[in-house]
Design an enzyme around this catalytic site. Structure first.
Site, short mmCIF file in Angstrom:
data_model
loop_
_atom_site.label_atom_id
_atom_site.label_comp_id
_atom_site.label_asym_id
_atom_site.label_seq_id
_atom_site.Cartn_x
_atom_site.Cartn_y
_atom_site.Cartn_z
N TYR A 1 76.82 10.19 -11.90
CA TYR A 1 76.30 8.87 -12.29
C TYR A 1 77.17 8.24 -13.38
O TYR A 1 77.02 7.06 -13.69
CB TYR A 1 74.83 8.96 -12.76
CG TYR A 1 73.87 9.52 -11.72
CD1 TYR A 1 74.21 9.56 -10.37
CD2 TYR A 1 72.63 10.03 -12.09
CE1 TYR A 1 73.34 10.10 -9.43
CE2 TYR A 1 71.75 10.56 -11.15
CZ TYR A 1 72.12 10.60 -9.83
OH TYR A 1 71.26 11.13 -8.90
N LYS B 1 73.34 17.71 -12.41
CA LYS B 1 73.73 18.16 -11.05
C LYS B 1 75.23 18.38 -10.95
O LYS B 1 76.02 17.61 -11.51
CB LYS B 1 73.30 17.11 -10.01
CG LYS B 1 71.87 16.64 -10.17
CD LYS B 1 71.43 15.71 -9.05
CE LYS B 1 70.10 15.06 -9.38
NZ LYS B 1 70.22 13.79 -10.11
N1 LIG Z 1 69.70 13.97 -5.59
C1 LIG Z 1 70.19 12.90 -5.01
O1 LIG Z 1 71.05 12.97 -4.13
C2 LIG Z 1 69.68 11.54 -5.43
C3 LIG Z 1 69.92 10.45 -4.59
C4 LIG Z 1 69.43 9.21 -4.99
C5 LIG Z 1 68.74 9.07 -6.18
N2 LIG Z 1 68.53 10.16 -6.99
C6 LIG Z 1 67.77 10.05 -8.25
O2 LIG Z 1 66.55 9.40 -7.98
C7 LIG Z 1 66.37 8.30 -8.87
C8 LIG Z 1 65.50 7.23 -8.25
O3 LIG Z 1 66.05 6.72 -7.05
P1 LIG Z 1 66.56 5.23 -6.92
O4 LIG Z 1 66.98 4.77 -8.27
O5 LIG Z 1 67.57 5.17 -5.86
O6 LIG Z 1 65.32 4.45 -6.34
P2 LIG Z 1 63.80 4.12 -6.75
O7 LIG Z 1 63.41 4.81 -7.99
O8 LIG Z 1 63.02 4.34 -5.51
O9 LIG Z 1 63.88 2.55 -6.98
C9 LIG Z 1 64.34 2.01 -8.19
C10 LIG Z 1 64.09 0.51 -8.23
O10 LIG Z 1 62.71 0.24 -7.98
C11 LIG Z 1 62.29 -0.87 -8.75
N3 LIG Z 1 61.13 -0.48 -9.56
C12 LIG Z 1 60.93 0.69 -10.26
N4 LIG Z 1 59.73 0.68 -10.84
C13 LIG Z 1 59.15 -0.50 -10.54
C14 LIG Z 1 57.90 -1.10 -10.87
N5 LIG Z 1 56.99 -0.47 -11.58
N6 LIG Z 1 57.67 -2.37 -10.41
C15 LIG Z 1 58.58 -3.01 -9.66
N7 LIG Z 1 59.76 -2.49 -9.29
C16 LIG Z 1 60.03 -1.25 -9.73
C17 LIG Z 1 63.44 -1.27 -9.66
O11 LIG Z 1 64.03 -2.43 -9.09
P3 LIG Z 1 64.23 -3.76 -9.97
O12 LIG Z 1 65.28 -3.42 -10.96
O13 LIG Z 1 64.63 -4.79 -8.97
O14 LIG Z 1 62.91 -4.08 -10.61
C18 LIG Z 1 64.39 -0.09 -9.58
O15 LIG Z 1 65.75 -0.47 -9.70
C19 LIG Z 1 67.81 7.88 -9.19
O16 LIG Z 1 67.89 7.05 -10.32
C20 LIG Z 1 68.46 9.23 -9.36
O17 LIG Z 1 68.15 9.78 -10.63
C21 LIG Z 1 68.99 11.39 -6.61
#
Ligand SMILES: NC(=O)c1ccc[n+]([C@@H]2O[C@H](COP(=O)([O-])OP(=O)(O)OC[C@H]3O[C@@H](n4cnc5c(N)ncnc54)[C@H](OP(=O)(O)O)[C@@H]3O)[C@@H](O)[C@H]2O)c1
Length: 348
Positions: free
Chosen positions: A71, A99
């Site tokens: 990241y 990781k």
């Molecule tokens: N192990 C792996 O391979 C892997 C892969 C992917 C991700 N990850 C981890 O998982 C974490 C989460 O996944 P992600 O960031 O892809 O997706 P996510 O958490 O499903 O979605 C994040 C987005 O959702 C919106 N959001 C969050 N809370 C909200 C709320 N209460 N109300 C309205 N909108 C909300 C925000 O968008 P807005 O900014 O538009 O409001 C935010 O940018 C990552 O940050 C990372 O740490 C790990």
């Protein structure tokens, strides 16, 4: 590195008492907060914004941070963690995951990669260290999903076990308390469970209402491995390269929207509540205080009803968002091959 022992850390007046946030018990007996803050900026949010969100999230009650070297922001998050530890949080009150990236699977690389994350995060141990992907493969951060590495390799269990042995050594050395996996499948985990000296404590996997992975989810729980759910909200801000025309949108699903309207919360909060109630450990990302606070509040407010849970169980679309195309190792493959369709590891 001795942690300063200053007074007690102050939670914001509108924050959530971390003691009330649900916990998961790992097979070692250790407790882990059942929600964490994601820290992947999806090419849209800067490391500085995310480091600031770590501080803000801690002040409203988060105690679990999901980091990764790829990241590119661990050095900035490290400043935030140091600030928190200096302002009254004890190290054993926070949970930090990092990781191992895909180009560091080599036997000589694992320890150095972990030490670099520790240095960047300004910690002397990690609570959890995951192998980020089961495929050893270098590709440039942010590269197009069509890009392929000439050195891409399939999953070769003997090689993965060489990496895993080094992961186990990190626990022996006290650098990490637990090790785990990410982006695994049932057949790969079966081999790992057969051969590991220290089994994975957690498996991080994509989990959201439109991608519930019931077989893998059940498998990990049945084997005493805690499932950490990434993209719990359906990753609405994921990089454009990770979008395809057939992807569905969890937070627009009528079932999720209907429950959210009834409860007077954003549909994102319904996704988080559902995840925690299912027994997942979601790691929702946001840099916005109102969002990360409402996600945390969702874990301590009255639960979804049995009917809500049943309705959400019925909207699984098997819609994987993070398909992993850059890991494909030969021409003519489809991304599904990375996920061992039919429960059999895709042959080389
Ligand atoms: N192990 C792996 O391979 C892997 C892969 C992917 C991700 N990850 C981890 O998982 C974490 C989460 O996944 P992600 O960031 O892809 O997706 P996510 O958490 O499903 O979605 C994040 C987005 O959702 C919106 N959001 C969050 N809370 C909200 C709320 N209460 N109300 C309205 N909108 C909300 C925000 O968008 P807005 O900014 O538009 O409001 C935010 O940018 C990552 O940050 C990372 O740490 C790990």
């Amino acid at each position: 590195m001795a942690e300063p022992k200053s007074g007690s850390f102050t939670i914001a007046a509108d924050g959530v008492d971390p003691n009330t946030v649900p916990k998961r018990i790992l097979y070692t007996g250790t407790k882990m907060p059942a929600i964490g803050l994601g820290t992947f900026g999806s090419d849209r949010f800067s490391g500085e914004q995310i480091a600031e969100a770590v501080l803000g999230a801690a002040s409203v009650g988060y105690r679990h941070f999901d980091c990764a070297s790829v990241y590119g922001n661990e050095h900035l998050i490290g400043h935030s963690l140091r600030t928190l530890l200096k302002s009254g949080l004890y190290r054993d009150e926070i949970w930090v995951t990092s990781k191992l990236w895909n180009d560091k699977h080599g036997e000589k690389d694992v320890s150095a990669a972990c030490e670099k994350s520790l240095k960047d995060l300004q910690l002397d141990y990690l609570n959890l260290y995951l192998v980020h992907w089961p495929f050893p493969n270098y590709h440039a951060p942010g590269c197009d999903v069509a890009s392929r590495s000439p050195d891409a390799k399939p999953y070769i269990h003997e090689n993965f076990m060489k990496t895993w042995r080094r992961m186990e050594k990190l626990v022996d050395r006290g650098l990490v308390r637990h090790i785990g996996t990410s982006n695994m499948t049932v057949p790969k985990l079966k081999l790992l469970l057969r051969d590991a000296r220290l089994k994975p404590a957690c498996n991080e996997m994509e989990l959201h209402p439109h991608f519930q992975q019931p077989d893998l989810f059940k498998f990990v729980l049945d084997n005493g491995i805690q499932p950490i759910g990434f993209c719990p909200i359906g990753s609405p801000t994921r990089p454009d390269r990770d979008r395809t025309e057939t992807d569905t949108v969890d937070i627009q699903d009528p079932v999720i929207v209907g429950i959210a309207r009834r409860l007077g919360v954003h549909p994102a909060v319904v996704c988080v509540k559902w995840a925690v109630q299912c027994g997942q450990i979601p790691i929702p990302f946001s840099i916005y205080r109102n969002e990360y606070l409402s996600n945390l509040q969702g874990t301590v407010s009255p639960p979804l009803t049995g009917e809500d849970m049943k309705a959400i169980a019925g909207i699984d679309r098997n819609c994987r968002l993070i398909k992993g195309q850059v890991f494909l190792w030969k021409d003519g493959q489809s991304w599904e091959d990375l996920w061992d369709p039919g429960g059999r590891i895709t042959p080389p």
